[in-house]
Write an enzyme that holds these catalytic residues in place. Sequence first.
Site, PDB file in Angstrom:
ATOM      1  N   ASP A   1     -29.220  18.336 -21.136  1.00  0.00           N
ATOM      2  CA  ASP A   1     -28.215  19.165 -21.803  1.00  0.00           C
ATOM      3  C   ASP A   1     -28.214  20.611 -21.325  1.00  0.00           C
ATOM      4  OD1 ASP A   1     -27.316  17.113 -23.665  1.00  0.00           O
ATOM      5  OD2 ASP A   1     -29.287  17.334 -24.592  1.00  0.00           O
TER       6      ASP A   1
ATOM      7  N   HIS B   1     -37.807  16.964 -25.047  1.00  0.00           N
ATOM      8  CA  HIS B   1     -37.063  15.728 -25.308  1.00  0.00           C
ATOM      9  C   HIS B   1     -37.933  14.795 -26.120  1.00  0.00           C
ATOM     10  CE1 HIS B   1     -34.818  11.990 -24.582  1.00  0.00           C
ATOM     11  NE2 HIS B   1     -33.788  12.764 -24.289  1.00  0.00           N
TER      12      HIS B   1
END
Length: 435
Positions: A369, A312
Amino acid sequence: MAKAKQDLPRVRLEVDDKALELATIPATQGNHGVVVTPLMSQTGLVALDPGFLNTAACTSEITFIDGDQGILRYRGYPIEQLATQSSFLEVALLLMKGELPNAHDLEAFETRIDKHMYLSDDFRQIFSVMPRRAHPMATLGAAINMMAGFYPESLDPLDPAAVNLATVLMLAKMPTVISYIYRRAQGNALLYPRPGQNYVENFARMTFQLPGEKFEVPDVFYRALDTLLILHADHEQNCSTSSVRMIGSAQANLYMSVSGGVSALSGPLHGGANEAVLNMLSYIRDNEISPKDFMTQVKDKRSGVKLMGFGHRVYKSYDPRAAIVKEQADAVLDALGVKDELLDIAHEVEQVALSDDYFIERRLYPNVDFYTGIIYRAMGFPASMFTPLFALGRLPGWIAQWREMIVDPSGKIGRPRQIYVGEPHRDYVPVEKRP
């Protein structure tokens, strides 16, 4: 408490023989700021920061992230507590108002939202003229822009009453709009919201109920959907949120600003990541590759194989939202009686990454996700609807950030500088004289 001003670092910039003292802005948590506004006027230089990796465009009281420690808080409240104890509409009110509402205020807010979920027949006609094959995000952006035409009394960004009305209208009508986008693509008749029904339950029913049938799912379905919306409600100054703020800085109304956020979110590098994860897991399954062998391919840069749903931009440890989503994935699939081979593959891929020094050293941990798409698929949503669901969840954050921006007395219209690297002065040459 904010760090005392005398404890802040002293920042001194030297350009040739000129010294410039730069003011510092204290943060209650996280990185303190350095004000570089005087840089150009006093030195003739501008700061270059591609991708805004190290540039704060605003101060904000809404969301705090500590990427190294894996911390996410809305208005100071840990995401782990809100995701398990709160509701989406309560979190929306928290983000916008700054405090958890009391029972009376929350009920009044929920009642007002419920009252405005209905779309007029004229508004419903929008969906009949949109191509069924249009991408859902294109239709969503168009519908949000059209709200500015249907509700002109809510447009003035400097009128608190108008802003409050626009806030309610957007939160109320977004689930109805998204359900209509889905039903239009499926060729099903559009359903009306049911007064008095829970926000998330109303959305699910309007989306999935078939003619002559009763829509019934386990309570864990609704709880998981509510949780996913909470987890996506805000995430600091990401691409779409920054777009909302940038557009709003021109005093564009809330609808137009949020529509810009929808456009930014539609990009595969932002809102399309959970669909990319499903594609990756399907690739492993369809090509009969073991997760371990797949991860070996990932480590080989020459293979061109990419690992999706890991790592991320902000989090350098485990994404705190990912652990919550993982639990929800197991619960939803069990309750719905869904056996999804992709979930088993996802578990194996995660285990390989968490035990392999290559991924550990690079801090490649699962992000939010990684399991989200699996849950949505189990619920019955096609991959094309994943990003609109992301937009529904992120809507309170967009609204809260816009509202904070619009009343900021230090706010200015967004206007980044550039460093020009093109041709210097040239004189025009008539076409007949050009080589």
